[in-house]
Structures are given as C-alpha cells and as structure tokens.
Scaffold this motif. Sequence first.
Motif, PDB file in Angstrom:
ATOM      1  N   THR A 118      72.406  22.475 -13.326  1.00  0.00           N
ATOM      2  CA  THR A 118      71.864  22.097 -14.630  1.00  0.00           C
ATOM      3  C   THR A 118      71.373  23.329 -15.381  1.00  0.00           C
ATOM      4  O   THR A 118      71.685  23.519 -16.570  1.00  0.00           O
ATOM      5  CB  THR A 118      70.713  21.108 -14.434  1.00  0.00           C
ATOM      6  N   ILE A 139      72.867  24.789 -18.963  1.00  0.00           N
ATOM      7  CA  ILE A 139      72.060  25.018 -20.167  1.00  0.00           C
ATOM      8  C   ILE A 139      72.060  26.510 -20.521  1.00  0.00           C
ATOM      9  O   ILE A 139      72.207  26.891 -21.690  1.00  0.00           O
ATOM     10  CB  ILE A 139      70.623  24.506 -19.923  1.00  0.00           C
ATOM     11  N   ALA A 161      71.822  20.955  -7.437  1.00  0.00           N
ATOM     12  CA  ALA A 161      71.859  20.156  -8.669  1.00  0.00           C
ATOM     13  C   ALA A 161      71.031  20.819  -9.752  1.00  0.00           C
ATOM     14  O   ALA A 161      71.462  20.942 -10.910  1.00  0.00           O
ATOM     15  CB  ALA A 161      71.343  18.747  -8.371  1.00  0.00           C
ATOM     16  N   LEU A 162      69.836  21.280  -9.374  1.00  0.00           N
ATOM     17  CA  LEU A 162      68.971  21.968 -10.341  1.00  0.00           C
ATOM     18  C   LEU A 162      69.638  23.243 -10.846  1.00  0.00           C
ATOM     19  O   LEU A 162      69.623  23.537 -12.050  1.00  0.00           O
ATOM     20  CB  LEU A 162      67.642  22.285  -9.665  1.00  0.00           C
TER      21      LEU A 162
END
Lengths: 103, 166
Positions: free
Chosen positions: B148, B152, B144-145
Amino acid sequence: MTPLSGFLLVAALVFAIGLAGALTRRNAILVLIGIELMLNAANLNLIAFWRYGPHPAALTGMMFAIFSIAVAAAEAAVGLGLVIAIYRHARTTDLDQMNRMKG
Amino acid sequence: MTFAFYVIAALTVAGGLAAVLLRNTVHCALAVTIAFAGLAMLFLDLDAQFAGFAQILVYIGAVAILIVFAILLTRNSETPRDGVFSRNWFAGLFVAAAIFAVLGWAVLHSIAVLPNHAAVPAVTVAQIGQALVGRYVLPLEIVALLLTAAMIGAVIIALDEKGRTK
C-alpha cells in the motif's frame, strides 16, 4: 554435478548478468532491469534450497521467495516512478548525464 | 539434471544476456520478459508450483508491463545516441565476472550435505494458504502495508508537480 549445484550455478550466472547490466548500462530503466534479474536469481536460490533442503514441508524457503517477489514488485513500482520523475525533471534517463546534485 | 533443466537454464541465461546486451530498450524489456518466464519454468521444475505461477503473474503480468510503460513514458530513452554502455563499463564487467567466479567456485567446491534426490514435496495451495494466515500472518500483514505504501508513494512521486506546465 548435483541438481542443487546446477540450480545454484544458474542463479549465480543470472545474478552476475544482472549485476553487469546494473553496473554498465547508461539507461536508468535498464539498470532497474538488472536489479530485477539479481532479485530473481536470489529467489531461485531460495526455492532450490527449499526443494532440496531437509524440511520442505515447513515451507520456509517458499514463503521467503513469495514475500521476496512481493517486495520486488513494490520496488519496481517505486523505482520506475522515480525514473519517470527524474525524466520529467532532467529530460533524460541517461545516468551519465545526471551529474548534478542541485536541479 | 534432466534435459528440460538444461533447455530452461539456457533460455533463462540467453534472455538475461540479451536484456543486458541489446541496444534497443524495448528489445531489452522483451528479453527480460523471456528471462522472467524461464525463471518461472525453473520454479515449476523445482516443484514450487505456487511460486512459479506467482512469478508469472507478478513479473510477466505486472513488472514487465510497468517496464514497458516506463520506456514509453520516457520517449528518448529508446534510441541511444552515443553508446548504451557507461564510460567505465570495463570496471563493472570485471566486478560482475569476479563475483560470478567466486560464486561458481563456492558452489562447485562445497561439500554436498543436503539430500540431493529428495522426494517431491507434496505441498498444496491449501497448505500454503494455511501457512500464510497462520505462522506467517505477521509478514503477510507487513507486506500488505508495504505494498500500500509503495503504491501511494509511486503515485505521489510520479505525479506532476503543482503549478508546473509541461
């Protein structure tokens, strides 16, 4: 030929095709497509070993393939973003023309 | 080795070959979509339903669209002027053929120790979900990190630089 070796041979063939594409094409997007094919071949290996392995209920190979798919998606997004950034800078996606370290 | 396996394998390999060999970049993107679909069908053939549908969602639904967008945003990449293969294509082809030869030899000459007619593993989506939030919860959080950060990062990389007019 056992079923497992059939799947492994298909995975090896897809991997070799992807590697040939990544090494011989000039367009940066096509090189990324080749890398995606190689990642997919590795996933096929993982799933095949999960299916014919001794403990399929442990889900190890399946989980590895699912996480690999997620990482490949992130890689595709960043890679194509890089291609677009380079195109904006150099006005080309031809890798043979990207021969300068300094923009 | 069922008949379906041969058909799907031929489809996958043909899609991959077309993606590597075709001249038009848009055609290559369509061909690689066929290869992704063939791989998803191979996953389904291996009784990995969740991975197969995840493959369809992620690769055909997202990555193929991303590739098409990238092709459209880099306009002059569609029609190559002087050949689509790099100058030293022969070396690349040789390396790929050598690696396939080694892998094929290793697969065909290894002794089979795994049970090749294992029973179909009865894995439900509920079990996969339990494993994802149980034993594999830390890798799930890391992914998940990573997603993300990648999102970005991709936006920042592809963003127009400030003060530059096109």
